[in-house]
Design an enzyme around this catalytic site. Structure first.
Site, short mmCIF file in Angstrom:
data_model
loop_
_atom_site.label_atom_id
_atom_site.label_comp_id
_atom_site.label_asym_id
_atom_site.label_seq_id
_atom_site.Cartn_x
_atom_site.Cartn_y
_atom_site.Cartn_z
N CYS A 30 0.84 -1.20 0.00
CA CYS A 30 0.00 0.00 0.00
C CYS A 30 0.88 1.24 0.00
O CYS A 30 2.11 1.16 0.08
CB CYS A 30 -0.94 0.00 1.21
SG CYS A 30 -0.04 0.05 2.78
N CYS A 49 3.50 1.70 2.65
CA CYS A 49 4.77 0.97 2.45
C CYS A 49 5.74 1.82 1.63
O CYS A 49 6.91 1.98 2.01
CB CYS A 49 4.52 -0.35 1.70
SG CYS A 49 3.46 -1.51 2.58
N ASP A 81 8.24 -37.58 9.48
CA ASP A 81 6.80 -37.36 9.62
C ASP A 81 6.11 -38.71 9.35
O ASP A 81 6.57 -39.49 8.51
CB ASP A 81 6.33 -36.31 8.60
CG ASP A 81 4.86 -36.00 8.75
OD1 ASP A 81 4.44 -35.66 9.86
OD2 ASP A 81 4.13 -36.13 7.76
N CYS A 131 42.15 -18.92 -12.11
CA CYS A 131 41.29 -18.25 -13.10
C CYS A 131 39.88 -18.07 -12.55
O CYS A 131 39.31 -16.97 -12.58
CB CYS A 131 41.21 -19.06 -14.39
SG CYS A 131 42.79 -19.34 -15.21
N CYS A 165 42.81 -22.92 -14.63
CA CYS A 165 43.08 -23.45 -13.28
C CYS A 165 42.23 -22.70 -12.26
O CYS A 165 41.47 -21.80 -12.60
CB CYS A 165 44.56 -23.31 -12.93
SG CYS A 165 45.09 -21.58 -12.80
N ASP A 182 6.53 -34.17 3.54
CA ASP A 182 6.01 -34.15 2.17
C ASP A 182 6.31 -32.85 1.44
O ASP A 182 5.95 -32.68 0.28
CB ASP A 182 4.51 -34.44 2.14
CG ASP A 182 3.70 -33.37 2.88
OD1 ASP A 182 4.27 -32.31 3.20
OD2 ASP A 182 2.51 -33.61 3.13
#
Length: 794
Positions: free
Chosen positions: A16, A19, A495, A86, A83, A689
């Site tokens: 809004c 902000c 879980d 670099c 190498c 999950d």
């Protein structure tokens, strides 16, 4: 007065006018800043004095007040790196660039991953910056295009190597004369013949080393090219100086080292060729994933079936998929019935039955029925594309263990040049005063033996092969840091529903009359909980008619409440009944019996009166006990986390061999329970999950999502197990252990090689050409050792 800089930043999180006003006010309070913030465009237009503040300070200020600064990510293919010095140089330069939040350069994948602010810097600026310091870069090409480029590069390297070897072979013979006392034609010992052979090798074949060295030194850096150019040039020009001494003095026996410079360049090219060829094998896993994709699709347009490239399929297209064909893109079945082999993505070996409305994953195989499907996700949005992206990002990321090697590589080349100069001075002043030749040979050997290639390849090659091996098994690590973190795990929290159990419970017992079942099933129809689905399925099997629900609310961790035809229905645990003063004491024994058998029992009350009980059981996955056993064998504590009451939870845990149970946990409490275990000083993984367990997955040291390759599961966790195969969890830990062990071996040999090689070369016990061979083989050995991970048994 100093000049002001002008920039535009994208600001996220504003909802809004308050902000945008807040951000603007905060920025304008900063010394030397004048800002305007537009809510509609979500942009902050800023003028600032670079002597008083920086873009980083401004971005930090915006983030401190609770908003975000818009950044974009890009990947570049980077060329001409030789190498670790670099890749470190490019990374350092990019991270100093204003507007770059984070840049990571990977030597093995020859790529750069950059997070940047598009309002301050763009991709062209980043590419120009890389070119300015002597390298080349382009926006990331498709994997298949990059593979073609790699094949061309390898062919070009092979051609250069053959020419260099042919020119160097006669020079190598002159070296063998000195070592073995062989007899060869005099022409081979002629300085100008050797000069004619060595010069094309030095300045045509070896020009790449001069070019790389010049560009690095010009920009204040130093890499392997500097060492090679210095070492071979010293040998070449000293030999040329000796050759000139023979002019007008045919009796003079010159000390020639043309063979040293030419053979060194040939050996280094040979090492790089072997290294590049071996590195290409580390990307096999990605190639296999890309090869899974369907190339064509049979689309219905204007009532006709047309075969089109899969890239031309758009969301909403209707496609025909015949038996034996790959499903082109993600979608859903519109007509027909079939079974689909999803094993290559989910690990499920048994084909899945699909009928109208069922989801389809692109690149899986249609087994036996012809179907019509609607495309819902295409291109980069498909499940396979998400998986490929995760594997690519993981292979291009850095593990924390690499930081030490990066720091050392950054200082390595200048230190080596210093040691070589010191070696030369000590030899020419103390060891053999006034003798240029032995001093030069020792210095050249130091320059050549000490190359940071092996050091730079030690970690990324192992990460690439390890993540690739894991991906082939259905395990997706999101980055090198997670691959490393997994081997430190001490505890795993699983879980219960959908992880240990199949997540598809069934009603096993019901006590109550038909009216109770009708009201119970009608109320549960409004819930998406697996237990509710089981009750609805049970009622359907018993031909119960469903009633309209006037009101429904879920009470997390307790049950549900609904109003149907004026009657109040409560379904849930003891807590729910106690909260509504419903007496269930006479039914406690029945509840205990259900729970002892591992069933979830729910009490039913209608209008404040107890009316019955329903018991639901969720069967455990067949491989769960073996997976738990393997985790324990690895020395890991295993916990089970569930919302079930303690008696039911312990019954399920006993079936799979878990001793530690955390029961009666509300969804929002899961993260806190994981934190409690962490506070005991343990590194904890949470397995769930990837959706309702998201807070716990995030707070855990390693979050492991049990998914089916969907973007939700992949985004939620650090590691994703495709499909529901629990045995992949101990496999993920084993591949992590194997990869970290492999990295440590690589780093040990890379450090050990340089630590031992430099002193040996400095005291004159190492001929330059042997040093060159050892340097080349050190890089090849590191890559070859990494490739051993492909054969690890999981």
């Amino acid at each position: 007065m100093s000049e002001t800089n002008h920039t535009t930043l994208g600001v996220t999180g504003m909802t809004c006018a308050a902000c945008s006003n807040r951000v603007e006010k905060v920025l304008n309070k900063m010394d030397g800043v004048k800002a305007q913030v537009n809510l509609t465009t979500e942009k902050a237009t800023i003028d600032y004095d670079p002597e008083k503040t920086s873009i980083e300070d401004i971005s930090e200020k915006i983030e401190n007040v609770g908003y975000g600064v818009l950044t974009e990510k890009t990947e570049l293919d980077v060329f001409r790196m030789t190498c670790a010095a670099c890749s470190n140089r490019i990374e350092k330069v990019l991270n100093k660039q204003e507007g770059v939040k984070l840049a990571t350069v990977n030597l093995t994948t020859e790529s750069a991953a950059i997070e940047y602010n598009p309002g301050i810097v763009d991709v062209k600026d980043l590419i120009d910056k890389i070119k300015n310091i002597g390298y080349d870069a382009k926006p990331k090409a498709k994997a298949e295009d990059k593979q073609t480029y790699k094949e061309k590069e390898l062919k070009n390297m092979k051609k250069k190597l053959i020419i260099s070897a042919v020119l160097s072979a006669p020079l190598l013979l002159t070296m063998l004369v000195h070592l073995l006392g062989m007899s060869i034609p005099d022409i081979f010992m002629n300085p100008w013949f050797q000069f004619a052979l060595a010069t094309p090798v030095q300045f045509i074949i070896g020009w790449q080393f001069y070019e790389g060295a010049y560009k690095n030194l010009r920009n204040g850096g130093a890499n392997m090219d500097v060492l090679v150019a210095l070492g071979t040039s010293a040998a070449y020009f000293f030999s040329l100086y000796e050759a000139f001494k023979t002019i007008g003095n045919p009796e003079y026996m010159p000390h020639l080292y043309f063979e040293t410079s030419a053979v060194l360049i040939t050996l280094i090219l040979f090492g790089k060729y072997l290294e590049t060829r071996a590195k290409s094998q580390t990307t096999n896993a990605l190639s296999k994933l890309l090869n899974l994709q369907a190339k064509e699709a049979r689309v219905i347009r204007d009532g006709k079936e047309l075969m089109i490239p899969v890239e031309e399929v758009v969301v909403g297209d209707h496609l025909i998929v015949k038996p034996g064909e790959k499903i082109p893109v993600d979608g859903m079945v519109v007509k027909g019935r079939t079974s689909v082999d999803e094993s290559m993505l989910t690990g499920e070996s048994i084909p899945i039955e699909k009928d109208s409305g069922a989801k389809l994953i692109g690149s899986t195989i249609n087994k036996n029925g012809s179907i019509e499907m609607e495309a819902t996700k295409v291109g980069k949005d498909t499940a396979l594309a998400s998986i490929v992206k995760v594997v690519e990002e993981a292979q291009g990321s850095k593990a924390p263990i690499q930081r030490l090697a990066d720091v050392i590589s950054g200082y390595f080349v200048p230190i080596v040049v210093g040691i070589a100069i010191l070696t030369f001075i000590i030899w020419i002043t103390l060891v053999q005063p006034g003798h240029l030749e032995p001093a030069l040979v020792a210095a050249i050997a130091v320059l050549v033996i000490a190359c940071p290639c092996a050091l730079g390849l030690a970690t990324p090659t192992s990460i690439m092969v390890g993540t690739g091996k894991a991906a082939e098994s259905g395990i997706l690590f999101k980055g090198g840091e997670h691959l490393e973190g997994t081997h430190k795990l001490e505890a795993i929290v699983l879980d219960k529903t959908g992880t240990i159990t199949k997540g598809k419970p069934e009603v096993t017992d019901f006590s109550g009359d038909e009216e109770t079942l009708q009201l119970l099933a009608s109320a549960e129809k409004g819930s998406e909980h697996p237990l509710a689905e089981a009750i609805v399925a049970y009622a359907t099997e018993n031909s119960i008619d469903f009633l309209d629900v006037d009101h429904f609310s879920a009470i997390p961790g307790h049950g549900i409440e609904a109003t149907i035809s004026g009657k109040n229905i409560l379904v849930g645990n003891r807590k729910l009944m106690n909260d509504h003063q419903i007496d269930t004491t006479g039914y406690e024994e029945k509840l205990i019996n259900y729970e002892t058998d591992g069933k979830t029992a729910m009490l039913i009350a209608i209008d404040g009166e107890y009316r019955g009980t329903v018991a639901v059981a969720d069967t455990i996955k067949e491989t769960a006990p073996e997976a738990i056993k393997q985790l324990k064998d690895l020395g890991i504590e295993v916990f089970m986390l569930t919302g079930d009451n303690e008696r039911t939870a312990k019954a399920i845990a006993k079936q799979v061999g878990i001793d530690q149970v955390i029961a009666e946990v509300l969804p929002e409490e899961k993260a806190a329970k994981v934190k409690e275990i962490q506070e005991q000083g343990k590194k904890v993984a949470m397995v769930g999950d990837g959706v309702n367990d998201a807070p716990a997955l995030v707070i855990a040291n390693i979050g492991i999502a049990i998914g089916t390759g969907t973007e939700v599961a992949i985004e939620a966790a650090d590691v994703t197990i495709l499909g529901g195969e629990l045995l992949l969890i101990p496999k993920a830990i084993k591949i992590s252990h194997a990869t970290i062990r492999n990295i440590r071996q690589n780093l040990f040999w890379a450090f050990g090689y340089n630590t031992a090689g430099i002193p040996v070369a400095a005291i004159g016990l190492l001929a330059p050409w042997i040093a060159g061979a050892a340097m080349a083989l050190s890089s090849v050995s590191v890559v070859t050792n990494s490739l051993r991970l492909k054969r690890v048994k999981l």
